[in-house]
Design an enzyme around this catalytic site. Sequence first.
Site, short mmCIF file in Angstrom:
data_model
loop_
_atom_site.label_atom_id
_atom_site.label_comp_id
_atom_site.label_asym_id
_atom_site.label_seq_id
_atom_site.Cartn_x
_atom_site.Cartn_y
_atom_site.Cartn_z
N ARG A 109 3.18 2.23 -11.23
CA ARG A 109 2.15 2.79 -12.11
C ARG A 109 2.21 2.19 -13.51
O ARG A 109 1.22 2.17 -14.22
CB ARG A 109 2.31 4.32 -12.22
CG ARG A 109 2.03 5.09 -10.94
CD ARG A 109 1.87 6.57 -11.26
NE ARG A 109 1.98 7.44 -10.10
CZ ARG A 109 0.98 7.74 -9.28
NH1 ARG A 109 -0.20 7.21 -9.46
NH2 ARG A 109 1.17 8.55 -8.25
N ASP A 144 -12.40 4.73 -3.34
CA ASP A 144 -12.12 4.00 -2.11
C ASP A 144 -13.08 4.51 -1.02
O ASP A 144 -14.25 4.16 -1.04
CB ASP A 144 -10.64 4.23 -1.77
CG ASP A 144 -10.13 3.39 -0.61
OD1 ASP A 144 -10.78 2.39 -0.27
OD2 ASP A 144 -9.08 3.74 -0.04
N GLU A 158 -11.48 8.65 -12.71
CA GLU A 158 -10.74 8.28 -11.50
C GLU A 158 -10.18 6.87 -11.63
O GLU A 158 -10.80 6.01 -12.25
CB GLU A 158 -11.71 8.30 -10.30
CG GLU A 158 -11.55 9.47 -9.37
CD GLU A 158 -10.33 9.39 -8.46
OE1 GLU A 158 -9.24 8.99 -8.93
OE2 GLU A 158 -10.47 9.71 -7.29
N ASP A 159 -9.04 6.65 -11.01
CA ASP A 159 -8.48 5.30 -11.02
C ASP A 159 -9.27 4.37 -10.10
O ASP A 159 -9.71 3.31 -10.50
CB ASP A 159 -6.98 5.32 -10.64
CG ASP A 159 -6.68 6.05 -9.34
OD1 ASP A 159 -7.60 6.61 -8.71
OD2 ASP A 159 -5.49 6.09 -8.95
N PHE A 207 -4.86 -3.59 -1.13
CA PHE A 207 -4.15 -2.47 -1.77
C PHE A 207 -3.69 -2.92 -3.14
O PHE A 207 -2.97 -3.91 -3.29
CB PHE A 207 -2.98 -2.00 -0.92
CG PHE A 207 -2.54 -0.62 -1.31
CD1 PHE A 207 -3.16 0.50 -0.77
CD2 PHE A 207 -1.55 -0.43 -2.26
CE1 PHE A 207 -2.80 1.78 -1.18
CE2 PHE A 207 -1.18 0.83 -2.67
CZ PHE A 207 -1.80 1.94 -2.12
#
Length: 188
Positions: A173, A111, A107-108, A160
Amino acid sequence: MQQREHWSRSIVERLRILITGEEIAAKVAEIGTRITSDFAGESVVLIGVLKGAAIFLADLARQIKLDVSFDFIAISSYGNARQHSGEVKLIKDVDRSMAGLNVILVEDILDTGLTLNYIKNLLQAHRPRTLQVAALLDKTARRSQPVQADYVGFVVPDEFVVGYGLDFAERYRNLPDICILGSTSDGA
Ligand code: IMP
Ligand code: MG
């Protein structure tokens, strides 16, 4: 503030580097070494969560000195906004059964944990031999679900972030660093 010369000023102005590409590379190598020793003599399947984890998976895979295969799943949860919709939708499932395999979900960013919770339940149903999670970033402050990653790159503040696979409305990205995206008057 550090800036990359080759990006146009209009883009770079709203970005602040949080983690450099060099720091990311060192951390990814470290995680790869840990996975290599944790699964010594075995094979692993890396399951990337599209699209954010694609770059992390590509780099991590090359730091794992084992028999590695890939699969990908695609999930929709954010749309084009910064806020989680609370809804997780499966867009693409894995291509084959994960039964009896050593699965590492890649996973990036972790959250609220809604996405990871959903995917873990989905994959547990396959009865893998082991199921672990590698998350490059962990925004621990925002967690609403009792899930955590087995391999974490960096704990990040409640901001963010974009770059190294992470997007805002599909942009950024390709940035080599992880940057904090500042807010602007148009709300972007
Ligand atoms: P969760 O379900 O709330 O844990 O959200 C996980 C997903 O939300 C990640 O896989 C990202 O796609 C997205 N996300 C969460 N925080 C950020 C961020 O700061 N920048 C970009 N995407 C994010
Ligand atoms: Mg995203």
